[in-house]
Design an enzyme around this catalytic site. Structure first.
Site, PDB file in Angstrom:
ATOM      1  N   LYS A 566       0.805  -1.223   0.000  1.00 42.29           N
ATOM      2  CA  LYS A 566       0.000   0.000   0.000  1.00 42.29           C
ATOM      3  C   LYS A 566       0.838   1.273   0.000  1.00 42.29           C
ATOM      4  CE  LYS A 566      -3.201  -2.515   2.986  1.00 42.29           C
ATOM      5  NZ  LYS A 566      -2.263  -3.650   3.171  1.00 42.29           N
ATOM      6  N   ASP A 665      -2.143   1.336   8.408  1.00 41.13           N
ATOM      7  CA  ASP A 665      -2.672   0.474   7.364  1.00 41.13           C
ATOM      8  C   ASP A 665      -4.049   0.964   6.908  1.00 41.13           C
ATOM      9  OD1 ASP A 665      -2.546  -2.102   5.814  1.00 41.13           O
ATOM     10  OD2 ASP A 665      -4.362  -2.486   6.988  1.00 41.13           O
ATOM     11  N   LYS A 669      -5.224   2.690   3.215  1.00 45.48           N
ATOM     12  CA  LYS A 669      -6.364   2.235   2.426  1.00 45.48           C
ATOM     13  C   LYS A 669      -7.333   3.369   2.151  1.00 45.48           C
ATOM     14  CE  LYS A 669      -6.115  -2.486   4.234  1.00 45.48           C
ATOM     15  NZ  LYS A 669      -6.740  -3.503   5.120  1.00 45.48           N
TER      16      LYS A 669
END
Length: 803
Positions: A566, A665, A669
């Site tokens: 990511k 995280d 996203k």
């Protein structure tokens, strides 16, 4: 402030009749600005007819006058059909005067007189187009290029930029607010006589004028949309190439492909011009963009051919240094702009054969004779050419084999690889080459493709993907008609590379013995130089920021990329768009559907809504399968820290659980989804609540796990408060159209949609213009090695459908 101009060039086929002229006027109305430049060729077949007039003048004067009458009638009809009133009368009067002057010419004509006659086609076309634009309310003026383009009369005349530049600048200054419609094909020498720039020289006129005028873009409009994988009139399955490297385009032009004149690209290479090829008959049919990209090529892209090729044969006496003489001849020809299409050195015969088009052969022959080369020189007719063009073609074993295999039964004079290594060329004793072109196109472009895969990361997700790939490989190859080979497995310290292929079932057992130290660059360079594969796909299933920083290098090596990582997708907008652009401009793909929601189609859905015309208003949900599992389990009976340890042991967290617990995280996203939604969001604009106390942030992983009880203190208090209000804790991400974004723990009523999920489930609520009152909801497993590996495999399947 510098005026940003574009230049539009229209060939004879785009000006073939009155309907074509009107179509071009409409194109200029829609696609040009008031200060743009326009370069035009002679209408239809006018130049061919003027050449016929010249040829007949000395042998059949009466026939010459009849041809001139046909030319005059055609031009009259164009004027009558397109113009009205005084504009039509003025052009008709000038046309009649000029045709009367041409009728008075007597043979033989000098070279300068012949050039003067041929120049009339462009003059008439320029005047007519300017008059038509003015009639339609677009201010325009016709301009004879001989007023500013200076050149010497040669086989391949070159424009004298130093003389031409100030003359053009003066004209541009005088006509800064109207379209200037300029003649192509013609220039003037120091004696004031007309110089022709060669057949199809209008394209060269367009790019050299564009370079002198410092335009931003040149668009060459013709009867085709651009460069195809072969001549679509010969190969019905030929496909349009949306991007073509400048060096490949140069090679194609050097081989006299009709879509690009041999010198059109010289000014492009020497300036900042952006060059596009488009179809005037269907402007939205697609285009070819000539890109200054030197990324690694993997083989042939285009099959091209010529029906009429001549050979100049030089035979040297055996007392000379044959190799030295050959080198001298080739270098002299290059300096004189007379580089052959192909050549063969016959060492045992002390002979060299040079292939040329009919247009250039006589000039090259004269040059060699005048150079007093000590050799017997002969001109031989009756040959054809077939070539495969593309960066890397001479190193692609499959394409080389296919090329020679298809031509082995042909009457070959000689075969050669170009010095640039951008083409394989066959010179054949003259036959119809259409059949060979079709066979080659099928052999090289429709045979089974070979795709190389490189896996970065062999941990939880990587090992699961290896197992899945081993199970699905045969079915994937059958479904796609391609061959997929795992050629590299890379981790942070070592890598295993084998271009013959690595058995995915043996990676775990044999990686240590087969791998070598990873310096971060060697594996990437090896992949970029791999032979025998049509495409390379890198799979990044790591969380490595270092690897994410190499994405542009991956693109520069001409490879595709599929990410579960990511970092790049949620980095600064500057880097994110640099990565996207680096793949897009060389027609490579970057897929990252696995970065959000594991196997859930959330990225695809958000992107599809936006591209279909919807407008995303807000996004919310539980984006982390790890945090979803933790908070679904966390009811106070088991300390939070023990749940974290259990999730880590089961592979539900990142290798370091703090990467889940600190909210980074989820933040990543959210940034990725925002960008897919068309919303600009920087990582530092997201308010992030971390669950990791300051004292645990800098510890080693082992020390963190040993002291993780510190996680319990704050969360236990928040859970107790929520339970008193009959609520539950959930880690929620939210984004509003205003740009307000946050991720953190929220206390929700038990009936809330985000409160009732299965462990590990993600849920995404999309509010949009179409889903305003009833948000579109996607939910399902959002964590776990298997579903993420499945998402990677899904992206491979999708990407392979585009290859």
């Amino acid at each position: 402030m510098t005026t940003v101009r574009h230049l539009h060039k229209f060939g004879g086929s785009s000006l073939a009749d009155p309907a074509c002229y009107r179509r071009v006027a409409q194109i200029l109305k829609e696609y040009s600005q008031s200060h743009d430049l326009v370069v035009v060729s002679a209408a239809g077949k006018t130049t061919n007819q003027l050449i016929a007039f010249i040829e007949h003048l000395s042998v059949e004067p009466q026939q010459a006058q009849e041809i001139l009458g046909q030319i005059q009638h055609f031009q009259h009809q164009l004027i009558e059909d397109l113009l009205e009133g005084e504009a039509a009368q003025a052009l008709t009067h000038r046309l009649n005067d000029e045709c009367t002057a041409l009728a008075g010419l007597t043979a033989p004509l000098t070279v300068a007189q012949q050039a003067f006659v041929q120049a009339h086609g462009e003059i008439w076309s320029s005047r007519l187009m300017a008059a038509l634009l003015n009639q339609q309310g677009l201010m325009a003026i016709a301009q004879d290029a001989r007023a500013f383009l200076r050149a010497h009369r040669e086989t391949q005349p070159e424009i004298d930029r130093a003389q031409s530049y100030p003359l053009l600048k003066e004209i541009l200054a005088q006509h800064g607010h109207q379209r200037i419609v300029i003649t192509g094909f013609i220039a003037q020498d120091e004696a004031g006589e007309t110089v022709l720039l060669g057949r199809n020289g209008s394209d060269y006129s367009a790019t050299i004028i564009g370079a002198l005028a410092e335009v931003e873009r040149v668009t060459i409009w013709s009867d085709v949309a651009g460069v195809y994988s072969a001549d679509p009139r010969v190969v019905p399955d030929a496909c349009l190439l949306p991007l073509l490297r400048l060096d490949e385009a140069n090679e194609l032009a050097r081989l006299a492909a009709p879509v690009l004149h041999s010198r059109t690209l010289q000014p492009v290479a020497q300036s900042a011009i952006d060059l596009h090829l488009r179809c005037s008959y269907d402007p939205e049919a697609g285009s070819t963009h000539i890109e200054r990209v030197l990324a690694s090529g993997r083989g042939a892209k285009i099959i091209t051919s010529l029906d009429e090729v001549l050979l100049i044969e030089l035979s040297f006496s055996r007392g000379h240094d044959f190799q030295r003489l050959c080198t001298q001849v080739i270098e002299q020809l290059k300096r004189a702009q007379l580089t052959p299409l192909a050549y063969e050195k016959q060492d045992d015969q002390y002979r060299i054969q040079l292939a040329y088009t009919a247009e250039i052969a006589s000039g090259a022959l004269s040059y060699l004779q005048d150079a007093a080369i000590e050799a017997e020189i002969r001109l031989k007719e009756g040959y054809s050419l077939v070539a495969a063009v593309g960066a890397g073609v001479t190193k692609n074993a499959n394409h080389c084999f296919g090329f020679y295999q298809q031509l082995k039964q042909a009457p070959i004079e000689f075969l050669c690889e170009s010095d640039s290594e951008l083409s394989l060329v066959a010179i054949l004793r003259q036959i119809s080459v259409d059949g060979f072109v079709n066979q080659l196109h099928t052999q090289l472009f429709q045979a089974q493709k070979r795709v190389a895969l490189a896996l970065c990361g062999k941990g939880n997700i990587g090992s699961s993907w290896l197992k899945l790939f081993a199970e699905q490989k045969a079915e994937l190859e059958k479904r796609r008609g391609m061959n997929f080979e795992l050629v590299a497995v890379i981790d942070s310290q070592t890598y295993w590379f084998d271009e013959q292929g690595i058995d995915p079932t043996k990676v775990e057992r044999h990686f240590l013995e087969e791998s070598r130290p990873n310096d971060g660059q060697e594996w990437l360079l090896k992949l970029g130089q791999i032979r025998g594969y049509d495409d390379v796909i890198v799979l990044d299933v790591t969380a490595s920021a270092e690897l994410a920083s190499q994405y542009i290098q991956i693109a520069e090596q001409g490879m595709h990329l599929i990410s579960a990582n990511k970092v790049a997708g949620s980095s600064s907008s500057e880097y994110y768009y640099q990565v996207k652009d680096s793949f897009a401009k060389i027609s490579r793909h970057w897929f990252y559907n696995a970065t959000v929601g594991a196997g859930l189609p959330i990225n695809h859905t958000v992107r599809d809504l936006r591209e279909s015309g919807d407008e995303i208003v807000a996004l919310s949900g539980i984006f982390s399968g790890t945090l979803s599992w933790l908070f679904q389990q966390y009811d106070g009976t088991v300390p939070f820290s023990e749940l974290v340890d259990l999730a880590w042991q089961q592979g539900l967290t990142e290798p370091d659980p703090r990467n889940d617990l600190d909210g980074s995280d989820v933040m990543r996203k959210l940034v990725i989804l925002a960008r897919e939604s068309g919303l600009e969001l920087e990582p530092d604009q997201v308010t992030v609540e971390s669950l990791v106390p300051d004292e645990l942030q800098c510890l080693s992983l082992d020390d963190f796990l040993d002291q993780s009880a510190l996680l319990d203190i704050q969360l236990a208090e928040r859970l107790a408060k929520a339970q008193r209000e009959d609520k539950v804790l959930r880690y929620v991400a939210r984004l509003e159209k205003s740009g307000k974004a946050s991720v953190g723990v929220e206390a929700l009523h038990r009936e809330h949609p985000l409160a009732n999920l299965l462990p590990c489930d993600n849920i995404f609520a999309i509010e949009s213009k179409w889903y305003k009152d009833n948000p579109l909801v996607i939910r399902g497993p959002g964590a776990g090695r298997n579903v993420t590996a499945g998402a990677i495999q899904s992206d491979i399947n999708l990407l392979s459908s585009l290859l």
